[in-house]
Design a protein around this motif. Structure first.
Motif, PDB file in Angstrom:
ATOM      1  N   HIS A   1     -13.895 -37.612 -97.462  1.00  0.00           N
ATOM      2  CA  HIS A   1     -14.557 -38.552 -96.546  1.00  0.00           C
ATOM      3  C   HIS A   1     -15.503 -37.784 -95.628  1.00  0.00           C
ATOM      4  N   LEU A   2     -16.667 -38.380 -95.371  1.00  0.00           N
ATOM      5  CA  LEU A   2     -17.643 -37.811 -94.440  1.00  0.00           C
ATOM      6  C   LEU A   2     -17.545 -38.561 -93.124  1.00  0.00           C
ATOM      7  N   TYR A   3     -17.348 -37.826 -92.053  1.00  0.00           N
ATOM      8  CA  TYR A   3     -17.289 -38.402 -90.703  1.00  0.00           C
ATOM      9  C   TYR A   3     -18.429 -37.811 -89.895  1.00  0.00           C
ATOM     10  N   GLU A   4     -19.056 -38.657 -89.071  1.00  0.00           N
ATOM     11  CA  GLU A   4     -20.130 -38.179 -88.201  1.00  0.00           C
ATOM     12  C   GLU A   4     -19.779 -38.459 -86.752  1.00  0.00           C
ATOM     13  N   PHE A   5     -20.122 -37.502 -85.914  1.00  0.00           N
ATOM     14  CA  PHE A   5     -19.858 -37.607 -84.484  1.00  0.00           C
ATOM     15  C   PHE A   5     -21.115 -37.217 -83.724  1.00  0.00           C
ATOM     16  N   VAL A   6     -21.403 -37.936 -82.648  1.00  0.00           N
ATOM     17  CA  VAL A   6     -22.485 -37.556 -81.738  1.00  0.00           C
ATOM     18  C   VAL A   6     -21.825 -37.115 -80.438  1.00  0.00           C
ATOM     19  N   VAL A   7     -22.105 -35.888 -80.043  1.00  0.00           N
ATOM     20  CA  VAL A   7     -21.490 -35.304 -78.852  1.00  0.00           C
ATOM     21  C   VAL A   7     -22.565 -35.118 -77.785  1.00  0.00           C
ATOM     22  N   PRO A   8     -22.476 -35.845 -76.671  1.00  0.00           N
ATOM     23  CA  PRO A   8     -23.462 -35.662 -75.598  1.00  0.00           C
ATOM     24  C   PRO A   8     -23.229 -34.344 -74.868  1.00  0.00           C
ATOM     25  N   MET A   9     -24.290 -33.790 -74.344  1.00  0.00           N
ATOM     26  CA  MET A   9     -24.178 -32.543 -73.587  1.00  0.00           C
ATOM     27  C   MET A   9     -23.931 -32.785 -72.101  1.00  0.00           C
ATOM     28  N   VAL A  10     -24.086 -34.043 -71.677  1.00  0.00           N
ATOM     29  CA  VAL A  10     -23.785 -34.424 -70.297  1.00  0.00           C
ATOM     30  C   VAL A  10     -23.028 -35.752 -70.339  1.00  0.00           C
TER      31      VAL A  10
ATOM     32  N   SER B   1     -35.813 -42.771 -80.733  1.00  0.00           N
ATOM     33  CA  SER B   1     -35.297 -41.586 -81.406  1.00  0.00           C
ATOM     34  C   SER B   1     -34.636 -40.645 -80.417  1.00  0.00           C
ATOM     35  N   ALA B   2     -33.652 -39.921 -80.923  1.00  0.00           N
ATOM     36  CA  ALA B   2     -32.962 -38.882 -80.164  1.00  0.00           C
ATOM     37  C   ALA B   2     -32.970 -37.620 -81.036  1.00  0.00           C
ATOM     38  N   VAL B   3     -32.659 -36.469 -80.437  1.00  0.00           N
ATOM     39  CA  VAL B   3     -32.686 -35.193 -81.150  1.00  0.00           C
ATOM     40  C   VAL B   3     -31.354 -34.481 -80.954  1.00  0.00           C
ATOM     41  N   ALA B   4     -30.849 -33.900 -82.056  1.00  0.00           N
ATOM     42  CA  ALA B   4     -29.573 -33.183 -81.992  1.00  0.00           C
ATOM     43  C   ALA B   4     -29.622 -31.960 -82.892  1.00  0.00           C
ATOM     44  N   VAL B   5     -28.823 -30.966 -82.554  1.00  0.00           N
ATOM     45  CA  VAL B   5     -28.547 -29.865 -83.470  1.00  0.00           C
ATOM     46  C   VAL B   5     -27.159 -30.155 -84.035  1.00  0.00           C
ATOM     47  N   SER B   6     -27.008 -29.969 -85.341  1.00  0.00           N
ATOM     48  CA  SER B   6     -25.785 -30.416 -86.005  1.00  0.00           C
ATOM     49  C   SER B   6     -25.126 -29.292 -86.784  1.00  0.00           C
ATOM     50  N   THR B   7     -23.813 -29.440 -86.977  1.00  0.00           N
ATOM     51  CA  THR B   7     -23.039 -28.494 -87.775  1.00  0.00           C
ATOM     52  C   THR B   7     -22.115 -29.271 -88.699  1.00  0.00           C
ATOM     53  N   LEU B   8     -21.706 -28.616 -89.784  1.00  0.00           N
ATOM     54  CA  LEU B   8     -20.770 -29.207 -90.735  1.00  0.00           C
ATOM     55  C   LEU B   8     -19.524 -28.349 -90.802  1.00  0.00           C
ATOM     56  N   ASP B   9     -18.378 -28.998 -90.716  1.00  0.00           N
ATOM     57  CA  ASP B   9     -17.087 -28.347 -90.897  1.00  0.00           C
ATOM     58  C   ASP B   9     -16.338 -29.126 -91.965  1.00  0.00           C
ATOM     59  N   ILE B  10     -15.674 -28.434 -92.852  1.00  0.00           N
ATOM     60  CA  ILE B  10     -14.874 -29.087 -93.889  1.00  0.00           C
ATOM     61  C   ILE B  10     -13.434 -28.640 -93.707  1.00  0.00           C
ATOM     62  N   CYS B  11     -12.553 -29.632 -93.527  1.00  0.00           N
ATOM     63  CA  CYS B  11     -11.137 -29.344 -93.280  1.00  0.00           C
ATOM     64  C   CYS B  11     -10.282 -29.972 -94.366  1.00  0.00           C
ATOM     65  N   ALA B  12      -9.263 -29.252 -94.740  1.00  0.00           N
ATOM     66  CA  ALA B  12      -8.284 -29.783 -95.680  1.00  0.00           C
ATOM     67  C   ALA B  12      -7.311 -30.670 -94.931  1.00  0.00           C
ATOM     68  N   PRO B  13      -6.608 -31.539 -95.644  1.00  0.00           N
ATOM     69  CA  PRO B  13      -5.635 -32.407 -94.979  1.00  0.00           C
ATOM     70  C   PRO B  13      -4.542 -31.589 -94.274  1.00  0.00           C
ATOM     71  N   ALA B  14      -4.061 -32.133 -93.177  1.00  0.00           N
ATOM     72  CA  ALA B  14      -2.999 -31.470 -92.408  1.00  0.00           C
ATOM     73  C   ALA B  14      -1.619 -31.835 -92.951  1.00  0.00           C
ATOM     74  N   VAL B  15      -1.568 -32.797 -93.836  1.00  0.00           N
ATOM     75  CA  VAL B  15      -0.298 -33.239 -94.425  1.00  0.00           C
ATOM     76  C   VAL B  15      -0.364 -33.056 -95.934  1.00  0.00           C
ATOM     77  N   GLU B  16       0.814 -32.978 -96.568  1.00  0.00           N
ATOM     78  CA  GLU B  16       0.834 -32.796 -98.016  1.00  0.00           C
ATOM     79  C   GLU B  16       0.413 -34.049 -98.764  1.00  0.00           C
ATOM     80  N   ARG B  17       0.865 -35.193 -98.329  1.00  0.00           N
ATOM     81  CA  ARG B  17       0.509 -36.482 -98.931  1.00  0.00           C
ATOM     82  C   ARG B  17       0.590 -37.552 -97.858  1.00  0.00           C
ATOM     83  N   GLY B  18      -0.030 -38.672 -98.096  1.00  0.00           N
ATOM     84  CA  GLY B  18       0.033 -39.774 -97.144  1.00  0.00           C
ATOM     85  C   GLY B  18      -1.266 -40.540 -97.120  1.00  0.00           C
ATOM     86  N   PRO B  19      -1.377 -41.518 -96.215  1.00  0.00           N
ATOM     87  CA  PRO B  19      -2.558 -42.382 -96.194  1.00  0.00           C
ATOM     88  C   PRO B  19      -3.836 -41.665 -95.763  1.00  0.00           C
ATOM     89  N   ASP B  20      -3.722 -40.513 -95.114  1.00  0.00           N
ATOM     90  CA  ASP B  20      -4.909 -39.784 -94.659  1.00  0.00           C
ATOM     91  C   ASP B  20      -5.057 -38.471 -95.418  1.00  0.00           C
TER      92      ASP B  20
END
Length: 121
Positions: free
Chosen positions: A6-15, A39-58
């Motif tokens: 799944h791809l999740y996007e977040f916008v983080v304000p600096m103030v 329009s707004a301007v942002a610098v962005s990064t990508l992080d890829i994380c594995a699931p924190a659980v072995e199995r389940g709905p997430d």
């Protein structure tokens, strides 16, 4: 992407929004109500994380695309109030991302596919 990713996007304000000028926010909200494109301007990064659980709905690999807002704080707050979209110019950093460069390179195509209109079958 596949069914396990799944791809999740977040916008983080600096103030915090409390620092925004209320009159300017109201002016942008009025522009957005008239179908203006802002329009707004942002610098962005990508992080890829594995699931924190072995199995389940997430049990998904999480691709976290985080947009750090550089300019457009008033516009973003106005968009939230007016419930209208704002265009985001995102400068995706390969070097600052925790994901490997070949995964970061896939982001533009993934975003384009996510925004394409879906057809009924």
């Amino acid at each position: 992407m596949d069914a396990e990713t799944h791809l999740y996007e977040f916008v983080v304000p600096m103030v915090p929004p409390s620092w925004n000028n209320e009159e300017r926010v109201a002016r942008y909200a009025a522009e957005l109500a008239r179908s203006a494109k802002l329009s707004a301007v942002a610098v962005s990064t990508l992080d890829i994380c594995a699931p924190a659980v072995e199995r389940g709905p997430d049990y998904y690999t999480h691709w976290a695309l985080t947009h750090f807002l550089l300019d457009g704080h008033h516009k973003m707050q106005a968009a939230a109030i007016a419930e209208r979209p704002v265009q985001l110019l995102s400068l995706l950093s390969v070097d600052a991302s925790l994901a490997p460069p070949e995964k970061v390179g896939r982001v533009p195509a993934l975003r384009q596919a996510a925004q394409a209109p879906r057809r009924a079958h």
